[in-house]
Scaffold this motif. Structure first.
Motif: not given
Ligand code: NAD
Ligand code: TYD
Length: 348
Positions: A11-13, A33, A59, A81, A85, A164, A168, A194
């Protein structure tokens, strides 16, 4: 060399964090992932050949898959992560959020507890292999919404408003329970919004860029005066590394930027950077349960580790816009058929 399992690394972060780890730390990385719609193997294409990197499709809610990966790679740190989301999707399908973010987190914790415990069958055993560590990547959204004044501290009440955020919070509180009940070696981080490279175009900033590049309208919810505490993703990654090394087990750390921007300002600034007119802005119905303002007090993390963000909002945004312009093919591929159907359903 330590082995870090990054769940949700496609994913992104997560993908930014893997790049950060391989560049800055002497560690091996296992990317675990499930490849949901938000997971993209393209995000890691440039590190695929790195001998310190491995990818496993799995998963976090599947105990056999998780335990298999922990044993096979002899994992000593986990950074979780993996999650569903997007707030808007959580309003459409809350059950998916419950499965991944609450049940998935609990299963991951339980597998790690058993794998790292010095007496796995004994639930009273509070002794674990030396140096093992679990980091839960949580969010400021667990605190709910602020008025015009004040900031969230680590002891602010947990008051989530969206499915959501509630899911969390559930995962975040399970981590707390594992620390208290089993002496499990975990730390929770709660970060603000982010932005940066590889963010899926359903989220505000890449959505503005995608729509503006296609001369499409930019949907702004309600009056657009909701405020977010934006943090450039590389700053989040550096904060997580500090927490991995120096964070105290059982603690929660807020992570945030110094910038508070209204959504409308964000939209206007990105349009200016792309040389697109403000006439693309379209005010649409507000998101139900929409949080008005987030702001993070991150002085605890700063005091414990000396961490501060390096990027101003403007500097981070400039880099982000340049990255999307240089990677238009990535953006077009991410904005696939599923995304187009989602947008049609959400915005028309
Ligand atoms: P994203 O949606 O871009 O990526 C999520 C990733 O998790 C994906 O690659 C997806 O395939 C994987 N995934 C989902 N369910 C899964 C499972 N059951 N088993 C294995 N992999 C699984 O999310 P993001 O924006 O990169 O956020 C990453 C984390 O950071 C999340 O936990 C989110 O709550 C947290 N977060 C995000 C932000 C933000 O601004 N994006 C801010 C604070 C916290
Ligand atoms: P988003 O990127 O979904 O993150 P979050 O909801 O986790 O903060 O949204 C950021 C802000 O932008 C939020 O206040 C909702 C708003 N927003 C819009 O106004 N229009 C949109 O099309 C989207 C996706 C978000």
């Amino acid at each position: 060399m330590r082995t870090v399992m990054v769940t949700g690394g496609c994913g992104f972060i997560g993908s930014n964090f893997i790049h950060y780890l391989l560049k800055n730390c002497d560690v091996k990385v296992v990317n675990f992932d499930a490849l949901t719609y938000a997971g993209n193997l393209e995000n890691l294409r440039d590190v695929e050949q790195d001998k310190r990197y491995a990818f496993i499709k799995g998963d976090i809610a599947d105990a056999a898959q998780v335990s298999g990966a922990l044993e096979r790679f002899e994992v000593d740190s986990i950074v979780n992560f993996a999650a569903e989301t997007h707030v808007d999707r959580s309003i459409l399908t809350p059950d998916a959020f419950m499965s991944a973010n609450v049940m998935g987190t609990q299963r991951l914790l339980e597998c790690a507890r058993v794998y790292w415990s010095l007496a796995p069958g004994d639930k009273n055993c509070r002794d674990y292999r030396p140096g093992v560590r679990y980091i839960q990547v949580s969010t400021d959204e667990v605190y709910g919404s602020l008025g015009m004044e004040g900031k969230f501290c680590e002891d602010s009440p947990i008051a989530p408003n969206s499915p959501y955020a509630a899911s969390k919070a559930g995962g975040d509180l399970f981590v707390r329970a594992y620390c208290e009940t089993f002496g499990f070696p975990a730390v929770v981080t709660r970060c603000s919004n982010n932005f940066g490279p590889y963010q899926f175009p359903e989220k505000l900033i890449p959505l503005i860029i995608y729509n503006a590049l296609h001369h499409r309208e930019i949907p702004v919810y309600g009056d657009g005066r909701q405020v977010r505490n934006w943090l450039y993703v590389e700053d989040h990654c550096s904060a997580l590394c500090r927490v991995m090394r120096e964070g105290t087990i059982g603690e929660v750390y807020n992570i945030g930027g110094d910038t508070e921007e209204s959504n409308l300002n964000v939209v206007r600034t990105v349009l200016r950077m792309l040389d697109r007119p403000e006439s693309l802005i379209r005010f649409v119905a507000d998101r139900p349960g929409h949080d008005r303002r987030y702001a993070m007090d991150y002085t605890k993390l700063q005091g414990h580790t000396g961490w501060s963000p390096l990027y101003s909002f403007e500097k981070g945004l400039e880099r982000t816009v340049q990255w999307y312009l240089a990677n238009e093919r990535w953006l077009e591929t991410a904005a696939d058929q599923e995304f187009q159907t989602y947008c049609k359903m959400m915005y028309t």
